[in-house]
Design a protein around this motif. Structure first.
Motif, short mmCIF file in Angstrom:
data_model
loop_
_atom_site.label_atom_id
_atom_site.label_comp_id
_atom_site.label_asym_id
_atom_site.label_seq_id
_atom_site.Cartn_x
_atom_site.Cartn_y
_atom_site.Cartn_z
N SER A 36 0.79 -1.23 0.00
CA SER A 36 0.00 0.00 0.00
C SER A 36 0.83 1.28 0.00
O SER A 36 0.30 2.34 -0.25
CB SER A 36 -0.94 0.01 1.20
N ASP A 37 2.12 1.20 0.26
CA ASP A 37 2.96 2.40 0.30
C ASP A 37 4.09 2.33 -0.72
O ASP A 37 5.15 2.88 -0.51
CB ASP A 37 3.52 2.59 1.70
N GLN A 38 3.86 1.66 -1.85
CA GLN A 38 4.93 1.45 -2.84
C GLN A 38 4.52 1.86 -4.26
O GLN A 38 3.35 1.88 -4.59
CB GLN A 38 5.34 -0.02 -2.89
N LEU A 39 5.56 2.11 -5.05
CA LEU A 39 5.44 2.20 -6.49
C LEU A 39 6.06 0.92 -7.02
O LEU A 39 7.18 0.57 -6.65
CB LEU A 39 6.21 3.41 -7.04
N CYS A 40 5.33 0.20 -7.87
CA CYS A 40 5.82 -1.06 -8.42
C CYS A 40 5.74 -1.02 -9.94
O CYS A 40 4.70 -0.67 -10.51
CB CYS A 40 4.99 -2.22 -7.90
N LEU A 41 6.84 -1.38 -10.58
CA LEU A 41 6.92 -1.44 -12.04
C LEU A 41 7.23 -2.87 -12.45
O LEU A 41 8.09 -3.52 -11.85
CB LEU A 41 8.01 -0.50 -12.55
N TYR A 42 6.56 -3.34 -13.51
CA TYR A 42 6.66 -4.74 -13.93
C TYR A 42 7.14 -4.82 -15.38
O TYR A 42 6.74 -4.02 -16.22
CB TYR A 42 5.30 -5.42 -13.82
N ARG A 43 7.95 -5.84 -15.67
CA ARG A 43 8.43 -6.09 -17.03
C ARG A 43 7.38 -6.79 -17.88
O ARG A 43 7.49 -6.83 -19.10
CB ARG A 43 9.68 -6.98 -17.00
N SER A 44 6.38 -7.38 -17.25
CA SER A 44 5.33 -8.13 -17.95
C SER A 44 3.97 -7.52 -17.67
O SER A 44 3.79 -6.83 -16.68
CB SER A 44 5.33 -9.59 -17.50
N THR A 45 3.02 -7.81 -18.55
CA THR A 45 1.65 -7.37 -18.33
C THR A 45 1.04 -8.14 -17.16
O THR A 45 1.61 -9.13 -16.69
CB THR A 45 0.80 -7.58 -19.59
N ASN A 46 -0.10 -7.68 -16.71
CA ASN A 46 -0.86 -8.33 -15.64
C ASN A 46 -0.07 -8.45 -14.33
O ASN A 46 -0.22 -9.43 -13.61
CB ASN A 46 -1.38 -9.70 -16.09
N PHE A 47 0.76 -7.47 -14.06
CA PHE A 47 1.49 -7.36 -12.79
C PHE A 47 2.38 -8.58 -12.52
O PHE A 47 2.49 -9.04 -11.39
CB PHE A 47 0.49 -7.13 -11.64
N ARG A 48 3.03 -9.08 -13.57
CA ARG A 48 3.97 -10.19 -13.41
C ARG A 48 5.39 -9.65 -13.61
O ARG A 48 5.59 -8.65 -14.27
CB ARG A 48 3.69 -11.29 -14.45
N THR A 49 6.36 -10.28 -13.03
CA THR A 49 7.78 -9.95 -13.16
C THR A 49 8.06 -8.53 -12.64
O THR A 49 8.43 -7.64 -13.40
CB THR A 49 8.27 -10.10 -14.62
#
Length: 135
Positions: A36-49
């Protein structure tokens, strides 16, 4: 048992069953495993990797270090649970261009159609400017 008692008994039993379900329901999990207190970036779609996660409030990162820019996939999905926006930047010679922003509370399970998410070189949080971090 008369009809009124049967109906009252059924209503009470139904109410107990519903309240029991509510009490045992599992809490909703964070989107893509992003707290809840983060920024998250993913290499794959649908919040994977997940490639980059941070709670830093005023900082910048060079996306190539995380495999999050061209020639790789770029940022294919994201979640921003920080209380402020994150800004994607692209550098062209001496020019620094704001390519896209991720609003506070924003998320996308597929951001691959937006040029800024696939070609940006830097991301900064909390109004930080990459010119102050990279020369």
């Amino acid at each position: 048992m008369n009809l009124q008692r049967k109906l009252a008994s059924m209503a009470l039993a139904g109410g107990l069953a519903v309240s029991g379900l509510a009490a045992t329901a599992t809490p909703a999990s964070a989107v893509g495993g992003c707290d809840s207190d983060q920024l998250c970036l993913y290499r794959s779609t649908n919040f994977r990797t997940m490639a980059l996660e941070t709670t830093r409030t005023f900082d910048c990162w060079e996306l190539i270090e995380y495999g999050l820019t061209y020639p790789w996939n770029g940022i294919s999905s994201y979640v921003n649970n920080l209380p402020f926006k994150a800004t994607l930047w692209e550098r062209s010679g001496s020019l620094w261009l704001e390519a896209a922003t991720i609003r506070s509370g924003g998320s996308s399970s597929n951001s691959t159609t937006h040029y800024g998410f696939t070609h940006s070189e830097y991301i900064c949080t909390g109004g930080a400017d990459p010119r102050d971090f990279f020369s």
